[in-house]
Enzyme design. Sequence first.
Site, PDB file in Angstrom:
ATOM      1  N   LYS A   1      23.243  83.014  29.584  1.00  0.00           N
ATOM      2  CA  LYS A   1      22.448  82.050  28.822  1.00  0.00           C
ATOM      3  C   LYS A   1      22.989  81.867  27.401  1.00  0.00           C
ATOM      4  CE  LYS A   1      19.377  80.771  31.888  1.00  0.00           C
ATOM      5  NZ  LYS A   1      19.424  79.408  32.433  1.00  0.00           N
TER       6      LYS A   1
ATOM      7  N   TYR B   1      22.439  88.166  32.560  1.00  0.00           N
ATOM      8  CA  TYR B   1      21.646  86.934  32.394  1.00  0.00           C
ATOM      9  C   TYR B   1      21.668  86.516  30.915  1.00  0.00           C
ATOM     10  CZ  TYR B   1      17.433  83.931  32.403  1.00  0.00           C
ATOM     11  OH  TYR B   1      16.535  82.892  32.253  1.00  0.00           O
TER      12      TYR B   1
ATOM     13  N   SER C   1      17.779  80.428  27.335  1.00  0.00           N
ATOM     14  CA  SER C   1      16.642  81.365  27.393  1.00  0.00           C
ATOM     15  C   SER C   1      16.539  82.138  26.085  1.00  0.00           C
ATOM     16  CB  SER C   1      16.845  82.363  28.529  1.00  0.00           C
ATOM     17  OG  SER C   1      15.883  83.401  28.433  1.00  0.00           O
TER      18      SER C   1
HETATM   19  P1  NAD Z   1      12.573  78.870  39.455  1.00  0.00           P
HETATM   20  O1  NAD Z   1      13.114  80.023  40.222  1.00  0.00           O
HETATM   21  O2  NAD Z   1      11.162  78.442  39.676  1.00  0.00           O
HETATM   22  O3  NAD Z   1      13.513  77.605  39.666  1.00  0.00           O
HETATM   23  C1  NAD Z   1      14.912  77.704  39.696  1.00  0.00           C
HETATM   24  C2  NAD Z   1      15.414  76.683  40.698  1.00  0.00           C
HETATM   25  O4  NAD Z   1      16.838  76.716  40.687  1.00  0.00           O
HETATM   26  C3  NAD Z   1      14.968  76.981  42.135  1.00  0.00           C
HETATM   27  O5  NAD Z   1      14.375  75.815  42.679  1.00  0.00           O
HETATM   28  C4  NAD Z   1      16.260  77.357  42.847  1.00  0.00           C
HETATM   29  O6  NAD Z   1      16.296  76.975  44.210  1.00  0.00           O
HETATM   30  C5  NAD Z   1      17.278  76.578  42.018  1.00  0.00           C
HETATM   31  N1  NAD Z   1      18.638  77.125  42.142  1.00  0.00           N
HETATM   32  C6  NAD Z   1      19.023  78.429  42.104  1.00  0.00           C
HETATM   33  N2  NAD Z   1      20.345  78.532  42.271  1.00  0.00           N
HETATM   34  C7  NAD Z   1      20.823  77.263  42.415  1.00  0.00           C
HETATM   35  C8  NAD Z   1      22.113  76.723  42.627  1.00  0.00           C
HETATM   36  N3  NAD Z   1      23.202  77.505  42.733  1.00  0.00           N
HETATM   37  N4  NAD Z   1      22.237  75.383  42.735  1.00  0.00           N
HETATM   38  C9  NAD Z   1      21.147  74.577  42.654  1.00  0.00           C
HETATM   39  N5  NAD Z   1      19.900  75.035  42.447  1.00  0.00           N
HETATM   40  C10 NAD Z   1      19.741  76.365  42.330  1.00  0.00           C
HETATM   41  O7  NAD Z   1      12.824  79.221  37.923  1.00  0.00           O
HETATM   42  P2  NAD Z   1      12.236  78.636  36.559  1.00  0.00           P
HETATM   43  O8  NAD Z   1      11.417  79.686  35.919  1.00  0.00           O
HETATM   44  O9  NAD Z   1      11.674  77.266  36.750  1.00  0.00           O
HETATM   45  O10 NAD Z   1      13.591  78.573  35.712  1.00  0.00           O
HETATM   46  C11 NAD Z   1      14.272  77.370  35.424  1.00  0.00           C
HETATM   47  C12 NAD Z   1      15.313  77.659  34.368  1.00  0.00           C
HETATM   48  O11 NAD Z   1      14.696  78.134  33.184  1.00  0.00           O
HETATM   49  C13 NAD Z   1      16.321  78.736  34.773  1.00  0.00           C
HETATM   50  O12 NAD Z   1      17.597  78.393  34.279  1.00  0.00           O
HETATM   51  C14 NAD Z   1      15.795  79.969  34.058  1.00  0.00           C
HETATM   52  O13 NAD Z   1      16.804  80.908  33.833  1.00  0.00           O
HETATM   53  C15 NAD Z   1      15.269  79.356  32.788  1.00  0.00           C
HETATM   54  N6  NAD Z   1      14.283  80.161  32.075  1.00  0.00           N
HETATM   55  C16 NAD Z   1      13.079  80.469  32.666  1.00  0.00           C
HETATM   56  C17 NAD Z   1      12.154  81.225  31.948  1.00  0.00           C
HETATM   57  C18 NAD Z   1      10.797  81.594  32.518  1.00  0.00           C
HETATM   58  O14 NAD Z   1      10.078  82.370  31.876  1.00  0.00           O
HETATM   59  N7  NAD Z   1      10.396  81.066  33.680  1.00  0.00           N
HETATM   60  C19 NAD Z   1      12.455  81.664  30.652  1.00  0.00           C
HETATM   61  C20 NAD Z   1      13.682  81.323  30.087  1.00  0.00           C
HETATM   62  C21 NAD Z   1      14.577  80.560  30.815  1.00  0.00           C
END
Ligand code: NAD
Length: 248
Positions: free
Chosen positions: A159, A155, A140
């Site tokens: 990351k 977090y 991230s």
């Molecule tokens: P999201 O919440 O839509 O999806 C995350 C998924 O991970 C969910 O389906 C959840 O059920 C699953 N999950 C959570 N804990 C779990 C576990 N212990 N085992 C298996 N699955 C698990 O989130 P997103 O926005 O699609 O994020 C995806 C990744 O990208 C994450 O790692 C997040 O930190 C990272 N990220 C997101 C953003 C953003 O702006 N959306 C920015 C930077 C990084």
Amino acid sequence: MLLQDKVAVITGAASARGLGFATAKMFASQGAKVVIIDLDAGASKAAASQLGSDHLGLAANVANEQQVNAAIEQVLAKYGRIDVLVNNAGITQPIKLMDIKRDNYDAVLDVSLRGTLLMSQAVIPTMRRQRAGSIICISSVSAQRGGGIFGGPHYSAAKAGVLGLMKAMARELGPDNVRVNAITPGLIQTDITAGKLSDEMRQSILAGIPLNRLGDASDIAGAALFLASPLSAYSTGITLDVNGGMLI
Ligand code: NAD
């Protein structure tokens, strides 16, 4: 087709608006057989069946070694190989430094950091045997700027840990032709961010993004496709920023 008949495992990919599912769709459109691993079996299966009949949906908590290993055994029983792993599962907690308790720390680090380690350990013997593989770790922008909009300091730490682990894995696995790279998304519109932005917050965030928009899940999927495919054959240990220019 960039991923014809490749087998790609993506964690945290059952959420319809998430980065993982967008990546799953992109990979499937490029010929991959996609394995969706998420917490709930029904949701994982439903997401996989939306991609077509060649794909698999499995339940595992990425922080649970037994569940991870059992899931990877099922993948190998069905397909016999694993070409790509996307360590995407992650959770965020919008809390301040002094509010972080042991449970907060454990929960966030367990999913992002332990999950990345356990999932990678589970696929590495197969990739080594194949003498080919691509592991993609979703970090991230919070790791790079010491905080984002929603994630707490733990977090950011998790990351940033993912980036260190990614580089160490890339160094160790390079001689086996297993590549390991990371993507650092900026602010992408998914369930993690949905409904949490006031107009004022949105405007102040956009002021810091030269491309003047939030990211779309497909922006991350495109970067993941590059890192999964032979287009990036000579890249390992790199971090691909996909953040609209937030760090310029
Ligand atoms: P999201 O919440 O839509 O999806 C995350 C998924 O991970 C969910 O389906 C959840 O059920 C699953 N999950 C959570 N804990 C779990 C576990 N212990 N085992 C298996 N699955 C698990 O989130 P997103 O926005 O699609 O994020 C995806 C990744 O990208 C994450 O790692 C997040 O930190 C990272 N990220 C997101 C953003 C953003 O702006 N959306 C920015 C930077 C990084």
